[in-house]
Design a protein around this motif. Structure first.
Motif, PDB file in Angstrom:
ATOM      1  N   GLU A 519       0.849  -1.184   0.000  1.00  0.00           N
ATOM      2  CA  GLU A 519       0.000   0.000   0.000  1.00  0.00           C
ATOM      3  C   GLU A 519       0.889   1.240   0.000  1.00  0.00           C
ATOM      4  O   GLU A 519       1.947   1.256   0.646  1.00  0.00           O
ATOM      5  CB  GLU A 519      -0.906   0.010   1.223  1.00  0.00           C
ATOM      6  N   THR A 560      -9.144  -4.538  11.433  1.00  0.00           N
ATOM      7  CA  THR A 560      -9.743  -3.853  10.304  1.00  0.00           C
ATOM      8  C   THR A 560     -10.876  -2.943  10.766  1.00  0.00           C
ATOM      9  O   THR A 560     -11.326  -2.992  11.913  1.00  0.00           O
ATOM     10  CB  THR A 560     -10.277  -4.865   9.283  1.00  0.00           C
ATOM     11  N   LEU A 615      -4.086 -14.438   0.747  1.00  0.00           N
ATOM     12  CA  LEU A 615      -5.286 -13.613   0.664  1.00  0.00           C
ATOM     13  C   LEU A 615      -6.526 -14.420   0.308  1.00  0.00           C
ATOM     14  O   LEU A 615      -7.568 -14.300   0.966  1.00  0.00           O
ATOM     15  CB  LEU A 615      -5.075 -12.510  -0.379  1.00  0.00           C
ATOM     16  N   ARG A 621      -8.016  -9.095   3.114  1.00  0.00           N
ATOM     17  CA  ARG A 621      -7.829  -7.971   2.199  1.00  0.00           C
ATOM     18  C   ARG A 621      -6.396  -7.469   2.209  1.00  0.00           C
ATOM     19  O   ARG A 621      -5.935  -6.871   1.248  1.00  0.00           O
ATOM     20  CB  ARG A 621      -8.779  -6.832   2.570  1.00  0.00           C
ATOM     21  N   GLN A 622      -5.684  -7.684   3.305  1.00  0.00           N
ATOM     22  CA  GLN A 622      -4.319  -7.223   3.414  1.00  0.00           C
ATOM     23  C   GLN A 622      -3.516  -8.149   4.326  1.00  0.00           C
ATOM     24  O   GLN A 622      -4.072  -8.855   5.163  1.00  0.00           O
ATOM     25  CB  GLN A 622      -4.249  -5.793   3.952  1.00  0.00           C
ATOM     26  N   SER A 655      -1.692  -5.713  -0.050  1.00  0.00           N
ATOM     27  CA  SER A 655      -3.144  -5.867  -0.062  1.00  0.00           C
ATOM     28  C   SER A 655      -3.607  -6.497  -1.366  1.00  0.00           C
ATOM     29  O   SER A 655      -2.848  -6.662  -2.325  1.00  0.00           O
ATOM     30  CB  SER A 655      -3.820  -4.506   0.117  1.00  0.00           C
ATOM     31  N   ARG A 656      -4.900  -6.812  -1.385  1.00  0.00           N
ATOM     32  CA  ARG A 656      -5.516  -7.347  -2.597  1.00  0.00           C
ATOM     33  C   ARG A 656      -5.502  -6.303  -3.708  1.00  0.00           C
ATOM     34  O   ARG A 656      -5.242  -6.612  -4.872  1.00  0.00           O
ATOM     35  CB  ARG A 656      -6.945  -7.775  -2.275  1.00  0.00           C
TER      36      ARG A 656
END
Length: 698
Positions: A519, A560, A615, A621-622, A655-656
């Motif tokens: 990210e 999250t 994932l 997601r991360q 992340s995705r």
């Protein structure tokens, strides 16, 4: 001029016509398509079995008899009175005929033949007189190589089919004519593979082909691919329940919604019905009744599960090595048909001493599951090695088939060895007979190699119809699958056969480092004792989706935005329903209490394929990325180094979305480097905000 009062009548009439012309609701329409997929898949599997039996009987019947006649001379003149003829026993060829060609034929055993007349005297040495056992696989391999070279790709595998249904890859399913023909020749000539892989992948291709012809939505396409998978396994094993669970359990599956599950059920029922009507309802394997001695044997079955995980790891690793890019590039440089012919010759040479390695191996499995097994322990141990070798050679050189049958074969041999060691041939413990351990070993090796413990459990249960075997199966299969997953991660081992499109995509991911998926902003790091509402405010201000929870200099996990919202909603509900007292005050949740799972992480030396393995199956997601010394990275998919992960080693969050950006950048650059600009990489490796957070002292 038409009266105005007639307009409503006309509108109502048109509305009735429109309602009458509406198609079936989504659920019923999908079930109808699933029934069609199941019927077509069942018919394809029936044709496959019939063609396989025909090729096997032709090659190892008339063709072998003709080859044997080439090395024989004229019989000598017999005296008026002959002494009784002593027939030779124990030769590899006789063992080949007695044990059977690995269960290649699915037809019932032929009646006993009458006593043959004396054969002509052989002009060849004994070992050379077995040369047809080498010739048949070599010839079959040459034909399979020509089929592969001149018919093109045999069709996409299951991961590629799901990607096609999602729209990530151009949808190009293929009807399974070439695949089933190649598999029939491969298995009919003695390749050490199984028929379930071609059956399952044929069903998946039929499902996507039907969905595209029906112009169905991507969600319905995925449902019909899974329906074809269930239909293929249900027809191949005559086990509809196992087929349904395999379609729902496999790592390729991404089904959503109850209509998709119902479609899978309908397809499995339809294919099983077609198979039973055409081939009969006799099971594909005839297993004996499960022998129960004592419930105290359960720890011994756990020991078998541990050994089965090692065998599964060896099988999966060998298959992956055979499909490696370096080896395949060397084999592809040879003329058409030569690599598979060489592979067939090597398998035939192994079969001179161990004819049981030829073909599927169902007859050998049934022999091992007979009364007391009946095979010496030393022979079984040697058979484990040669079966692994023959399977790896068959897979690497291009024969068409799957790994389900070899895993069942290896499991039966391993379980029989284990049972003999515990019993009369070793420790002399009062345990069940070796066939009982052979049945559990079959499920354990299949569960570990296919990453499908529920499928393996239900398959053996459907074949035995004995509820007493369930507990040992659950223990051994679950342990085997868990250990193999711990050692090799969550990636699909490709036990059904090579998927060229998926392997190409995975190679591209492997070539890209995980730092390409970072990210752009540093993660927010907060102490574990911080109240959740304060952490939520800071996370909203930073426009982030997650934050890192730290306890002093150590990272505890990732929290999250939904985790914080869930904890605060639960706190507000508890405060409203029950008034807090001095004795029992309502505690404000902290970040420590907001964690929903264990810390999932990767070392900064990982690649994007490993990131995808983390994932996708975990639904994350991360993932946090740490710089750790070599050899201290822990074990995927989970596992922490001794002492934990220091906050100073945190490098960022992959992340995705970052994975998608990295792939997009790789595609736009048109190169395989995927290396970001030096300035961007510098910012990613040492984010200023992260360094400033470390200075806070926690």
């Amino acid at each position: 001029m038409q009266p105005s009062g007639q307009k409503p009548d006309s509108a109502e009439h048109e509305l009735e016509l429109d309602l009458g012309a509406r198609p079936l609701p989504f659920q019923w329409s999908l079930l109808a398509w699933a029934a069609l997929v199941g019927t077509l898949t069942g018919g394809a599997v029936v044709a496959f079995h019939e063609l396989l039996a025909f090729i096997n009987n032709g090659l190892f019947g008339t063709f072998v008899e003709g080859l044997l006649a080439l090395g024989q001379g004229q019989p000598p003149e017999l005296p008026p009175e002959l002494p009784p003829i002593v027939q030779a026993t124990g030769t590899p060829l006789q063992a080949l005929l007695q044990v059977g060609l690995g269960g290649l034929g699915y037809l019932p055993a032929p009646p006993a033949a009458p006593e043959p007349p004396p054969l002509p005297t052989s002009l060849l040495p004994d070992w050379l007189s077995l040369w047809p056992v080498v010739v048949v696989p070599t010839l079959g391999g040459f034909v399979v190589g020509l089929i592969r070279r001149f018919s093109g790709d045999l069709g996409p595998g299951l991961p590629s089919l799901m990607a096609m249904a999602d729209g990530a890859v151009t949808a190009k399913p293929k009807l399974p004519f070439q695949r089933l023909l190649g598999a029939s020749v491969s298995l009919g000539s003695g390749a050490s593979l199984g028929p379930e892989g071609p059956s399952v992948e044929s069903g998946g291709n039929i499902g996507l082909w039907v969905a595209l012809r029906g112009s169905l939505s991507p969600q319905s396409q995925k449902a019909l691919v899974a329906a074809g998978v269930a239909a293929g396994l249900a027809a191949g094993f005559k086990a509809p329940i196992a087929g349904v669970f395999f379609a729902l359990e496999g790592s390729f599956s991404g089904l959503q919604g109850r209509p998709s599950v119902r479609a899978v059920l309908v397809a499995a029922v339809a294919s099983s019905l077609v198979t039973q009507l055409a081939l009969g309802d006799s099971p594909i394997l005839r297993l004996p009744a499960y022998d129960v001695r004592s419930p105290l044997e359960l720890p011994l079955y756990l020991g078998l599960g541990l050994l089965a995980s090692l065998m599964s790891w060896a099988l999966v690793s060998l298959l992956a090595a055979g499909r490696s890019e370096g080896l395949q590039s060397r084999l592809n440089k040879l003329p058409a048909g030569i690599p598979t012919a060489i592979g067939g010759a090597l398998v035939g040479l192994i079969a001179l001493l161990f004819p049981q390695v030829l073909g599927v191996g169902y007859d050998t499995i049934e022999a091992l599951l007979g009364s007391n097994g009946g095979v010496p322990l030393a022979t079984l141990v040697a058979l484990l090695g040669v079966k692994l070798l023959a399977t790896g050679i068959s897979n690497a050189t291009g024969f068409v088939g799957g790994g389900f049958a070899p895993s069942l074969f290896l499991g039966a041999v391993l379980g029989n060895c284990y049972g003999q060691l515990l019993g009369e041939s070793g420790l002399h413990l009062p345990v069940a007979e070796p066939p009982a351990y052979a049945m559990v070993g079959m499920a354990a090796v299949l569960a570990g190699s296919a990453r499908a413990p529920l499928t393996a459990l239900l398959l053996l249960f459907e074949l035995t119809h004995d509820i007493r075997i369930v507990l040992p199966l659950m223990a051994a299969a679950g342990l085997s699958a868990a250990l193999v997953e711990r050692w090799q991660g969550l990636a699909d081992p490709g036990l059904l056969g090579p998927d060229l499109l998926e392997e190409k995509r995975r190679r591209q991911l492997t070539a890209l480092p995980v730092r390409d998926a970072y990210e752009p902003e540093a993660p927010l790091v907060l102490p574990a004792d911080l109240p959740a509402h304060e952490a939520l405010g800071q996370l909203v201000e930073s426009h982030g989706h997650c934050l890192v929870v730290a306890d002093g200099p150590w990272v505890l996990g990732l929290v999250t935005l939904p985790d914080l919202q869930r904890a605060l909603s639960s706190y507000q509900s508890a405060s409203t329903d029950q008034k807090p007292t001095a004795q029992e005050p309502t505690a404000i949740p902290t970040l420590q209490a907001c964690r929903r799972g264990d810390l999932v992480w990767l070392p900064d030396t990982a690649h994007l394929a490993q990131l995808e393995d983390q994932l996708t199956p975990n639904g994350l997601r991360q993932v946090l990325i740490f710089a750790v010394p070599a050899g201290v990275a822990g074990t995927l998919p989970h596992g922490l180094p001794s002492g934990g992960l220091p906050l100073s080693a945190l490098r960022g969050v992959a992340s995705r979305d970052g994975l998608s950006r990295a792939l997009a950048k790789h595609l736009t650059q048109g190169s395989g480097s995927g290396t970001p600009d030096p300035g961007v990489q510098k910012d990613l490796e040492a984010p200023k905000d992260l360094e400033a957070t470390r200075d806070l002292g926690f």
